[in-house]
Design a protein around this motif. Structure first.
Motif, short mmCIF file in Angstrom:
data_model
loop_
_atom_site.label_atom_id
_atom_site.label_comp_id
_atom_site.label_asym_id
_atom_site.label_seq_id
_atom_site.Cartn_x
_atom_site.Cartn_y
_atom_site.Cartn_z
N ALA A 183 7.43 -22.87 8.95
CA ALA A 183 7.73 -21.59 9.58
C ALA A 183 6.47 -20.89 10.09
N VAL A 184 5.31 -21.50 9.92
CA VAL A 184 4.06 -20.89 10.34
C VAL A 184 3.79 -21.24 11.79
N LYS A 185 3.60 -20.20 12.62
CA LYS A 185 3.28 -20.40 14.03
C LYS A 185 1.91 -19.81 14.30
N ASP A 186 1.24 -20.37 15.27
CA ASP A 186 -0.03 -19.82 15.72
C ASP A 186 0.24 -18.43 16.28
N PRO A 187 -0.57 -17.43 15.90
CA PRO A 187 -0.36 -16.07 16.41
C PRO A 187 -0.34 -15.99 17.93
N ASP A 188 -1.02 -16.92 18.62
CA ASP A 188 -0.99 -16.93 20.08
C ASP A 188 0.40 -17.24 20.62
N THR A 192 6.05 -11.46 19.55
CA THR A 192 5.69 -10.06 19.28
C THR A 192 4.20 -9.89 19.00
N GLY A 193 3.40 -10.90 19.33
CA GLY A 193 1.97 -10.86 19.02
C GLY A 193 1.20 -9.72 19.66
N ASP A 194 1.67 -9.22 20.79
CA ASP A 194 0.99 -8.12 21.48
C ASP A 194 1.37 -6.74 20.95
N GLU A 195 2.33 -6.70 20.05
CA GLU A 195 2.75 -5.43 19.46
C GLU A 195 1.72 -4.96 18.43
N PRO A 196 1.79 -3.68 18.06
CA PRO A 196 0.89 -3.18 17.00
C PRO A 196 1.17 -3.89 15.68
N LEU A 221 -6.00 -3.15 17.20
CA LEU A 221 -5.66 -4.57 17.07
C LEU A 221 -4.18 -4.81 17.34
N THR A 222 -3.86 -5.97 17.86
CA THR A 222 -2.47 -6.37 18.02
C THR A 222 -2.03 -7.06 16.73
N LYS A 223 -0.75 -7.33 16.64
CA LYS A 223 -0.20 -8.03 15.48
C LYS A 223 -0.87 -9.40 15.32
N ALA A 224 -1.04 -10.12 16.42
CA ALA A 224 -1.67 -11.44 16.37
C ALA A 224 -3.14 -11.33 15.96
N GLU A 225 -3.87 -10.37 16.52
CA GLU A 225 -5.28 -10.19 16.16
C GLU A 225 -5.43 -9.80 14.69
N ALA A 226 -4.54 -8.96 14.20
CA ALA A 226 -4.58 -8.57 12.80
C ALA A 226 -4.35 -9.78 11.90
N SER A 227 -3.43 -10.65 12.30
CA SER A 227 -3.16 -11.85 11.52
C SER A 227 -4.39 -12.75 11.45
N ARG A 228 -5.05 -12.93 12.59
CA ARG A 228 -6.26 -13.77 12.60
C ARG A 228 -7.35 -13.15 11.73
N ARG A 229 -7.49 -11.83 11.82
CA ARG A 229 -8.54 -11.15 11.03
C ARG A 229 -8.22 -11.24 9.55
N ILE A 230 -6.95 -11.14 9.18
CA ILE A 230 -6.54 -11.29 7.78
C ILE A 230 -6.94 -12.68 7.29
N ASP A 231 -6.67 -13.71 8.09
CA ASP A 231 -7.04 -15.07 7.70
C ASP A 231 -8.55 -15.19 7.48
N GLU A 232 -9.33 -14.61 8.39
CA GLU A 232 -10.80 -14.66 8.27
C GLU A 232 -11.27 -13.94 7.00
N LEU A 233 -10.71 -12.76 6.75
CA LEU A 233 -11.13 -11.98 5.59
C LEU A 233 -10.65 -12.61 4.28
#
Length: 89
Positions: free
Chosen positions: A32-37, A41-45, A69-81
């Motif tokens: 069920a895991v998709k790339d945020p790209d 809804t990745g462009d949403e807040p 940040l967008t929803k997708a950017e927040a997801s990527r940043r969460i992964d990094e952190l």
């Protein structure tokens, strides 16, 4: 609840579901895991849960969370952190 994969994300229960047949995917939770790209809804807040967890991780890492940040950017940043703080999977 046999055969159900449940994740707790900052107080929200997230259940992995195989949408192709409506069954819960306990065999491969990454199915069920998709790339945020690829998120529709990745462009949403970001969601409230993302915002909360992102700020928690950033505080632990001694970093700031950028505004807008967008929803997708927040997801990527969460992964990094998560990787940086050791809270990763």
């Amino acid at each position: 609840m046999t055969g159900v994969v449940v994740h707790l994300f900052e107080g929200e229960v997230i259940t992995m579901v195989d949408r192709s047949n409506g069954s819960r995917d306990a065999v491969n939770p990454d199915a069920a895991v998709k790339d945020p790209d690829d998120w529709v809804t990745g462009d949403e807040p970001p969601t409230a849960a993302q915002e909360s967890y992102l700020h928690t991780l950033a505080r632990e890492a001694g970093e700031e969370v950028p505004d807008g940040l967008t929803k997708a950017e927040a997801s990527r940043r969460i992964d990094e952190l998560q990787a940086e703080t050791g809270r990763g999977r």
